[in-house]
Design an enzyme around this catalytic site. Structure first.
Site, PDB file in Angstrom:
ATOM      1  N   ASP A 184       7.249  33.954   8.068  1.00 20.94           N
ATOM      2  CA  ASP A 184       6.923  33.522   9.232  1.00 20.94           C
ATOM      3  C   ASP A 184       6.961  34.515  10.259  1.00 20.94           C
ATOM      4  O   ASP A 184       7.773  35.513  10.169  1.00 20.94           O
ATOM      5  CB  ASP A 184       7.994  32.276   9.767  1.00 20.94           C
TER       6      ASP A 184
ATOM      7  N   TYR B  94       8.269  36.110  13.650  1.00 26.26           N
ATOM      8  CA  TYR B  94       9.507  35.850  14.721  1.00 26.26           C
ATOM      9  C   TYR B  94       9.448  34.850  15.624  1.00 26.26           C
ATOM     10  O   TYR B  94       8.285  34.688  16.219  1.00 26.26           O
ATOM     11  CB  TYR B  94      10.067  37.200  15.134  1.00 26.26           C
TER      12      TYR B  94
ATOM     13  N   PHE C  25       7.450  41.497   9.688  1.00 23.73           N
ATOM     14  CA  PHE C  25       8.826  42.262   9.979  1.00 23.73           C
ATOM     15  C   PHE C  25       8.839  43.273  11.083  1.00 23.73           C
ATOM     16  O   PHE C  25       9.848  43.581  11.576  1.00 23.73           O
ATOM     17  CB  PHE C  25       9.006  43.047   8.675  1.00 23.73           C
TER      18      PHE C  25
ATOM     19  N   HIS D 140      15.595  39.902  -0.477  1.00 22.56           N
ATOM     20  CA  HIS D 140      14.902  40.102   0.807  1.00 22.56           C
ATOM     21  C   HIS D 140      15.878  40.889   1.570  1.00 22.56           C
ATOM     22  O   HIS D 140      17.181  40.875   1.303  1.00 22.56           O
ATOM     23  CB  HIS D 140      14.870  38.387   1.461  1.00 22.56           C
TER      24      HIS D 140
END
Length: 221
Positions: free
Chosen positions: A66, A68, A79, A188
Protein backbone atom coordinates in the site's frame (compact mmCIF):
# COMPACT_ATOMS: atom_id res chain seq x y z
CA UNK A 1 -10.50 14.29 -10.17
CA UNK A 2 -8.57 14.46 -13.45
CA UNK A 3 -8.56 11.65 -16.01
CA UNK A 4 -5.98 8.95 -15.33
CA UNK A 5 -3.26 8.77 -17.98
CA UNK A 6 -0.77 5.92 -18.04
CA UNK A 7 2.68 6.27 -19.62
CA UNK A 8 2.50 5.28 -23.31
CA UNK A 9 4.68 2.14 -23.26
CA UNK A 10 2.75 0.77 -20.30
CA UNK A 11 -0.64 1.71 -21.73
CA UNK A 12 0.26 -0.32 -24.81
CA UNK A 13 0.70 -3.44 -22.64
CA UNK A 14 -2.11 -2.78 -20.18
CA UNK A 15 -4.85 -1.41 -22.45
CA UNK A 16 -6.91 -4.57 -22.06
CA UNK A 17 -7.05 -3.88 -18.33
CA UNK A 18 -7.46 -0.10 -18.52
CA UNK A 19 -10.34 -0.46 -20.99
CA UNK A 20 -12.12 -3.09 -18.93
CA UNK A 21 -15.34 -2.58 -16.98
CA UNK A 22 -13.55 -3.41 -13.72
CA UNK A 23 -10.96 -0.67 -14.27
CA UNK A 24 -13.69 1.82 -15.13
CA UNK A 25 -15.33 0.86 -11.86
CA UNK A 26 -12.03 1.51 -10.08
CA UNK A 27 -11.73 4.91 -11.79
CA UNK A 28 -15.28 5.83 -10.67
CA UNK A 29 -14.43 4.77 -7.11
CA UNK A 30 -11.26 6.90 -7.17
CA UNK A 31 -13.11 9.98 -8.43
CA UNK A 32 -15.50 9.72 -5.51
CA UNK A 33 -12.67 9.17 -3.04
CA UNK A 34 -10.55 12.11 -4.25
CA UNK A 35 -13.60 14.39 -4.45
CA UNK A 36 -14.86 13.73 -0.95
CA UNK A 37 -11.67 13.46 1.10
CA UNK A 38 -7.90 13.15 1.42
CA UNK A 39 -6.35 10.36 -0.65
CA UNK A 40 -2.67 9.54 -1.17
CA UNK A 41 -0.66 9.97 -3.28
CA UNK A 42 -1.83 13.13 -5.05
CA UNK A 43 -3.69 12.50 -8.33
CA UNK A 44 -0.72 13.46 -10.51
CA UNK A 45 1.48 10.91 -8.70
CA UNK A 46 -0.78 7.85 -8.93
CA UNK A 47 1.22 6.48 -11.86
CA UNK A 48 4.62 7.94 -10.87
CA UNK A 49 6.29 4.51 -10.81
CA UNK A 50 5.31 3.93 -14.44
CA UNK A 51 6.03 7.50 -15.57
CA UNK A 52 9.57 7.31 -14.19
CA UNK A 53 10.28 3.85 -15.55
CA UNK A 54 8.96 3.05 -19.05
CA UNK A 55 8.45 -0.61 -19.90
CA UNK A 56 11.70 -1.17 -21.81
CA UNK A 57 13.74 0.68 -19.18
CA UNK A 58 12.85 -1.66 -16.31
CA UNK A 59 15.85 -3.51 -14.88
CA UNK A 60 14.62 -4.15 -11.35
CA UNK A 61 11.17 -4.44 -9.76
CA UNK A 62 10.57 -3.89 -6.05
CA UNK A 63 7.04 -4.75 -4.96
CA UNK A 64 5.30 -3.01 -2.08
CA UNK A 65 1.74 -3.31 -0.81
CA UNK A 66 0.00 0.00 0.00
CA UNK A 67 1.11 3.63 -0.31
CA UNK A 68 1.91 5.32 2.99
CA UNK A 69 -1.28 6.74 4.48
CA UNK A 70 0.27 9.60 6.48
CA UNK A 71 0.25 13.24 5.42
CA UNK A 72 2.88 14.25 2.78
CA UNK A 73 4.42 10.76 2.73
CA UNK A 74 3.32 8.87 -0.41
CA UNK A 75 4.76 9.98 -3.77
CA UNK A 76 3.71 7.07 -6.01
CA UNK A 77 6.91 5.02 -5.58
CA UNK A 78 6.78 2.09 -3.17
CA UNK A 79 8.73 2.48 0.08
CA UNK A 80 9.59 6.08 -0.95
CA UNK A 81 8.42 9.32 0.67
CA UNK A 82 8.12 12.86 -0.60
CA UNK A 83 11.08 15.24 -0.42
CA UNK A 84 11.97 16.34 3.10
CA UNK A 85 9.71 13.83 4.87
CA UNK A 86 11.09 11.82 7.79
CA UNK A 87 12.18 8.35 6.68
CA UNK A 88 9.73 5.58 7.66
CA UNK A 89 11.19 2.59 9.56
CA UNK A 90 11.07 0.19 6.57
CA UNK A 91 12.97 2.63 4.36
CA UNK A 92 15.56 3.21 7.09
CA UNK A 93 16.08 -0.55 7.24
CA UNK A 94 16.42 -0.73 3.44
CA UNK A 95 19.16 1.90 3.54
CA UNK A 96 20.82 0.09 6.45
CA UNK A 97 20.90 -3.19 4.48
CA UNK A 98 22.29 -1.45 1.38
CA UNK A 99 25.15 0.08 3.34
CA UNK A 100 25.93 -3.24 5.03
CA UNK A 101 25.66 -5.14 1.74
CA UNK A 102 27.75 -2.75 -0.36
CA UNK A 103 30.14 -1.68 2.45
CA UNK A 104 29.85 2.04 1.75
CA UNK A 105 27.59 4.91 2.71
CA UNK A 106 24.78 5.98 0.39
CA UNK A 107 22.51 8.97 -0.11
CA UNK A 108 19.55 8.63 2.28
CA UNK A 109 17.08 10.91 0.50
CA UNK A 110 13.70 9.18 0.74
CA UNK A 111 12.01 10.08 -2.55
CA UNK A 112 13.93 7.31 -4.44
CA UNK A 113 13.48 9.01 -7.81
CA UNK A 114 17.20 8.39 -8.40
CA UNK A 115 16.48 4.64 -8.37
CA UNK A 116 13.47 4.91 -10.69
CA UNK A 117 15.49 6.92 -13.20
CA UNK A 118 18.00 4.04 -13.35
CA UNK A 119 15.32 1.46 -14.17
CA UNK A 120 13.99 0.41 -10.77
CA UNK A 121 10.20 0.03 -10.92
CA UNK A 122 8.97 0.79 -7.41
CA UNK A 123 5.55 -0.81 -7.65
CA UNK A 124 2.89 -0.89 -4.96
CA UNK A 125 0.21 -3.56 -5.41
CA UNK A 126 -2.41 -0.94 -4.58
CA UNK A 127 -1.64 2.51 -5.96
CA UNK A 128 -3.86 4.67 -3.74
CA UNK A 129 -5.07 4.81 -0.13
CA UNK A 130 -7.45 6.92 1.95
CA UNK A 131 -5.65 9.17 4.44
CA UNK A 132 -4.94 7.46 7.77
CA UNK A 133 -6.84 4.35 6.65
CA UNK A 134 -4.38 1.60 5.62
CA UNK A 135 -5.73 -0.94 3.15
CA UNK A 136 -8.76 1.20 2.34
CA UNK A 137 -8.27 0.90 -1.44
CA UNK A 138 -7.43 -2.78 -1.51
CA UNK A 139 -9.67 -5.15 -3.52
CA UNK A 140 -11.06 -2.30 -5.63
CA UNK A 141 -9.25 -3.30 -8.83
CA UNK A 142 -5.67 -2.14 -8.37
CA UNK A 143 -4.38 -5.66 -7.68
CA UNK A 144 -5.51 -6.94 -11.09
CA UNK A 145 -3.90 -3.93 -12.75
CA UNK A 146 -0.53 -4.39 -11.04
CA UNK A 147 -0.67 -8.18 -11.59
CA UNK A 148 -1.02 -7.43 -15.31
CA UNK A 149 2.02 -5.14 -15.19
CA UNK A 150 4.13 -7.85 -13.54
CA UNK A 151 2.84 -10.45 -16.00
CA UNK A 152 3.73 -8.24 -18.97
CA UNK A 153 7.28 -7.80 -17.71
CA UNK A 154 7.63 -11.52 -17.04
CA UNK A 155 6.41 -12.57 -20.48
CA UNK A 156 7.81 -9.83 -22.75
CA UNK A 157 11.10 -8.98 -21.08
CA UNK A 158 14.12 -11.04 -20.08
CA UNK A 159 16.72 -10.61 -17.34
CA UNK A 160 14.71 -8.42 -14.97
CA UNK A 161 15.45 -8.66 -11.24
CA UNK A 162 12.39 -8.97 -9.00
CA UNK A 163 12.85 -8.25 -5.28
CA UNK A 164 10.03 -9.80 -3.26
CA UNK A 165 10.09 -8.82 0.41
CA UNK A 166 7.58 -10.44 2.74
CA UNK A 167 4.82 -12.95 2.12
CA UNK A 168 2.52 -10.54 0.31
CA UNK A 169 5.15 -9.65 -2.30
CA UNK A 170 6.16 -13.30 -2.68
CA UNK A 171 2.55 -14.25 -3.44
CA UNK A 172 2.27 -11.32 -5.83
CA UNK A 173 5.29 -12.61 -7.74
CA UNK A 174 4.28 -16.25 -8.06
CA UNK A 175 3.59 -15.89 -11.80
CA UNK A 176 7.10 -14.60 -12.66
CA UNK A 177 9.05 -16.84 -15.03
CA UNK A 178 12.13 -17.74 -12.97
CA UNK A 179 13.86 -19.22 -16.04
CA UNK A 180 13.97 -15.78 -17.68
CA UNK A 181 14.36 -13.53 -14.64
CA UNK A 182 16.16 -13.35 -11.29
CA UNK A 183 13.69 -13.55 -8.40
CA UNK A 184 15.08 -12.65 -4.98
CA UNK A 185 12.98 -13.24 -1.86
CA UNK A 186 13.46 -12.15 1.74
CA UNK A 187 11.55 -11.03 4.81
CA UNK A 188 9.89 -7.63 4.73
CA UNK A 189 12.12 -4.69 5.82
CA UNK A 190 9.60 -3.66 8.49
CA UNK A 191 11.04 -3.51 12.04
CA UNK A 192 8.72 -6.42 12.86
CA UNK A 193 10.43 -8.77 10.40
CA UNK A 194 13.71 -7.27 9.13
CA UNK A 195 15.80 -9.39 11.51
CA UNK A 196 14.09 -12.55 10.22
CA UNK A 197 15.90 -12.55 6.90
CA UNK A 198 15.87 -9.09 5.33
CA UNK A 199 19.09 -7.98 6.99
CA UNK A 200 21.89 -9.97 5.43
CA UNK A 201 19.89 -10.93 2.32
CA UNK A 202 22.36 -8.99 0.12
CA UNK A 203 19.78 -8.38 -2.60
CA UNK A 204 21.43 -5.18 -3.76
CA UNK A 205 24.85 -6.67 -4.47
CA UNK A 206 23.23 -9.76 -6.01
CA UNK A 207 21.21 -7.52 -8.31
CA UNK A 208 24.24 -5.58 -9.48
CA UNK A 209 26.26 -8.74 -10.00
CA UNK A 210 23.45 -10.15 -12.17
CA UNK A 211 23.06 -6.93 -14.18
CA UNK A 212 26.81 -6.67 -14.74
CA UNK A 213 26.96 -10.28 -15.93
CA UNK A 214 24.28 -9.48 -18.48
CA UNK A 215 26.15 -6.40 -19.70
CA UNK A 216 23.74 -3.99 -18.04
CA UNK A 217 24.73 -0.92 -16.06
CA UNK A 218 24.63 -1.55 -12.31
CA UNK A 219 22.25 0.39 -10.07
CA UNK A 220 23.78 3.15 -7.94
CA UNK A 221 21.85 2.46 -4.79
Amino acid sequence: MKELHLETSWEKRLSEITNSASFQSLADFLRQEYDKGEVYPSEENIFSAFDACPFDSVKVVIIGQDPYHGEHQANGLCFAVSEGVKLPPSLRNIFKEIESDLSHTIEKEGNLERWAEQGVLLLNATLTVRAHDPGSHQKKGWEEFTDAAISALSSEREGVVFMLWGNYAKAKGESIDTKKHLVLTAAHPSPFSAYNGFFGSKHFSQTNKYLKKKGEREIEW
